[in-house]
Design an enzyme around this catalytic site. Structure first.
Site, mmCIF file in Angstrom:
data_model
loop_
_atom_site.group_PDB
_atom_site.id
_atom_site.type_symbol
_atom_site.label_atom_id
_atom_site.label_comp_id
_atom_site.label_asym_id
_atom_site.label_seq_id
_atom_site.Cartn_x
_atom_site.Cartn_y
_atom_site.Cartn_z
ATOM 1 C CB SER A 12 -92.625 61.899 40.907
ATOM 2 O OG SER A 12 -92.355 61.811 39.510
ATOM 3 C CG HIS A 37 -94.092 66.124 41.121
ATOM 4 N ND1 HIS A 37 -93.935 67.479 41.353
ATOM 5 C CD2 HIS A 37 -93.018 65.768 40.368
ATOM 6 C CE1 HIS A 37 -92.824 67.912 40.776
ATOM 7 N NE2 HIS A 37 -92.252 66.894 40.157
ATOM 8 C CG ASP A 39 -91.436 64.717 37.277
ATOM 9 O OD1 ASP A 39 -91.225 65.895 37.631
ATOM 10 O OD2 ASP A 39 -91.353 63.745 38.048
ATOM 11 C CG MET A 41 -88.795 65.027 31.988
ATOM 12 S SD MET A 41 -87.645 63.750 32.504
ATOM 13 C CE MET A 41 -87.965 63.713 34.268
ATOM 14 C CG HIS A 70 -91.009 69.589 37.695
ATOM 15 N ND1 HIS A 70 -90.100 68.724 38.262
ATOM 16 C CD2 HIS A 70 -90.276 70.667 37.295
ATOM 17 C CE1 HIS A 70 -88.886 69.245 38.212
ATOM 18 N NE2 HIS A 70 -88.964 70.412 37.609
ATOM 19 C CG MET A 72 -87.955 69.219 34.442
ATOM 20 S SD MET A 72 -87.751 67.591 35.176
ATOM 21 C CE MET A 72 -89.465 67.088 35.268
ATOM 22 C CG MET A 141 -84.738 70.762 40.410
ATOM 23 S SD MET A 141 -86.207 69.716 40.354
ATOM 24 C CE MET A 141 -85.500 68.114 39.953
ATOM 25 C CG PHE A 147 -82.721 60.176 34.013
ATOM 26 C CD1 PHE A 147 -83.274 59.430 32.983
ATOM 27 C CD2 PHE A 147 -81.718 61.096 33.722
ATOM 28 C CE1 PHE A 147 -82.825 59.595 31.677
ATOM 29 C CE2 PHE A 147 -81.261 61.261 32.419
ATOM 30 C CZ PHE A 147 -81.817 60.504 31.387
ATOM 31 N N GLY A 148 -85.740 59.672 37.352
ATOM 32 C CA GLY A 148 -86.058 59.275 38.714
ATOM 33 C C GLY A 148 -84.949 58.383 39.255
ATOM 34 C CG ASP A 176 -88.758 66.886 41.887
ATOM 35 O OD1 ASP A 176 -88.730 65.671 42.131
ATOM 36 O OD2 ASP A 176 -89.184 67.366 40.815
ATOM 37 N N GLY A 177 -86.416 65.107 44.185
ATOM 38 C CA GLY A 177 -85.286 64.266 43.818
ATOM 39 C C GLY A 177 -84.667 63.556 45.012
ATOM 40 N N GLY A 178 -84.715 62.234 44.991
ATOM 41 C CA GLY A 178 -84.041 61.458 46.032
ATOM 42 C C GLY A 178 -84.646 61.579 47.415
ATOM 43 N N GLY A 198 -90.647 59.836 43.979
ATOM 44 C CA GLY A 198 -91.036 58.883 42.933
ATOM 45 C C GLY A 198 -90.746 57.472 43.369
HETATM 46 C C1 DX5 Z 1 -86.527 64.413 38.249
HETATM 47 C C2 DX5 Z 1 -88.008 64.595 38.495
HETATM 48 C C3 DX5 Z 1 -88.437 64.057 39.821
HETATM 49 C C4 DX5 Z 1 -88.249 62.581 39.960
HETATM 50 C C5 DX5 Z 1 -88.162 62.212 41.390
HETATM 51 O O1 DX5 Z 1 -86.178 65.042 37.063
HETATM 52 O O2 DX5 Z 1 -88.352 65.952 38.442
HETATM 53 O O3 DX5 Z 1 -89.772 64.410 40.106
HETATM 54 O O4 DX5 Z 1 -89.247 61.835 39.389
HETATM 55 O O5 DX5 Z 1 -87.909 60.839 41.451
HETATM 56 P P1 DX5 Z 1 -87.163 60.185 42.672
HETATM 57 O O6 DX5 Z 1 -88.008 60.417 43.880
HETATM 58 O O7 DX5 Z 1 -87.091 58.751 42.270
HETATM 59 O O8 DX5 Z 1 -85.820 60.842 42.790
HETATM 60 ZN ZN ZN Z 2 -90.340 66.695 39.261
#
Ligand code: DX5
Ligand code: ZN
Length: 229
Positions: A12, A37, A39, A41, A70, A72, A141, A147-148, A176-178, A198
């Site tokens: 990401s 990817h 993002d 927002m 993606h 959001m 998700m 947020f990353g 997606d996430g963590g 990310g």
């Molecule tokens: C969160 C995003 C993710 C995010 C993932 O809202 O959609 O794509 O960047 O970041 P990490 O891998 O740091 O959780």
């Molecule tokens: Zn994402």
């Protein structure tokens, strides 16, 4: 884009240097990324703002492979055409972002892109049960979006449920996430094939020192495929 269920690592660019997106995309692809990817927002659907279709169009020439966008944002329908024109291969919209997700997914395919639907952690698998024949990707998700760098939320039961619902359909399951080398095996074993990461990809590297990106990507892939030591 051809369909397969092999593990795909999708860094990401939310964790990239925002002043250097073109070079960052080239660096992660050179270091083994499968998809990129992106993002988007809006500060309304999620409590953070990134960028829009103009930025996607600007980075498109720097991506050889799949540009995975993606969204959001809410509303989403008025912007689908713009993201498709910007060159998105996959456009993913949130089921929570509109009362008319069916219409949104029709519009994404109508604009010539692959259609993705994303589920927040609080949304059950059943929310997409009527949509399985009109999506190319379901994004689970594993953080609340915005947020990353957030802590992984275990959604493996939901992933297994979706994998069973999908059956033989050519539908990717994206997480997606963590995602990092510790969490990747959990989601891969549950049935995910596209792993967004990310912070776990970009940590320790930069466009002038991109080798850590490759090490990070290889570590996540090996963990997902069960060959991590
Ligand atoms: C969160 C995003 C993710 C995010 C993932 O809202 O959609 O794509 O960047 O970041 P990490 O891998 O740091 O959780
Ligand atoms: Zn994402």
């Amino acid at each position: 884009m051809t369909f397969d269920r092999s593990t795909k690592i999708a860094p990401s660019i939310l964790a990239a240097d925002f002043a250097n997106f073109g070079a960052e995309c080239e660096a992660i692809e050179a270091q083994g990324a499968d998809w990129v990817h992106v993002d988007v927002m809006d500060g309304h659907f999620v409590p953070n703002i990134t960028f829009g279709p103009a930025t996607c169009a600007a980075i498109r020439p720097h991506i050889k492979g799949v540009m995975d966008v993606h969204l959001m944002i809410a509303p989403v329908d008025p912007y689908i055409e713009a993201f498709a024109k910007a060159g998105a291969d996959v456009i993913t919209a949130h089921v929570e972002a509109t009362p008319h997700i069916h219409r949104t997914l029709q519009a994404i395919r109508g604009a010539g892109a692959k259609a993705g639907v994303a589920l927040n952690p609080g949304t059950p698998a059943s929310a997409v049960a009527e949509l399985l024949d009109m999506v190319d990707l379901i994004c689970v998700m594993t953080v609340n979006p915005g947020f990353g760098g957030q802590k992984f939320i275990d959604m493996t039961a939901k992933i297994r449920e979706l994998r069973a619902l999908i059956g033989d359909r050519p539908v990717h399951i994206e997480i997606d996430g963590g995602v990092d080398p510790k969490t990747a095996p959990l989601v891969a074993q549950a049935g995910a094939d596209v792993l967004v990461a990310g912070s776990a990809v970009f940590k320790g590297g930069s466009v002038s020192d991109p080798a850590p990106y490759g090490e990070n990507i290889r570590a996540i892939r090996a963990a997902a495929e069960g060959t991590y030591v």
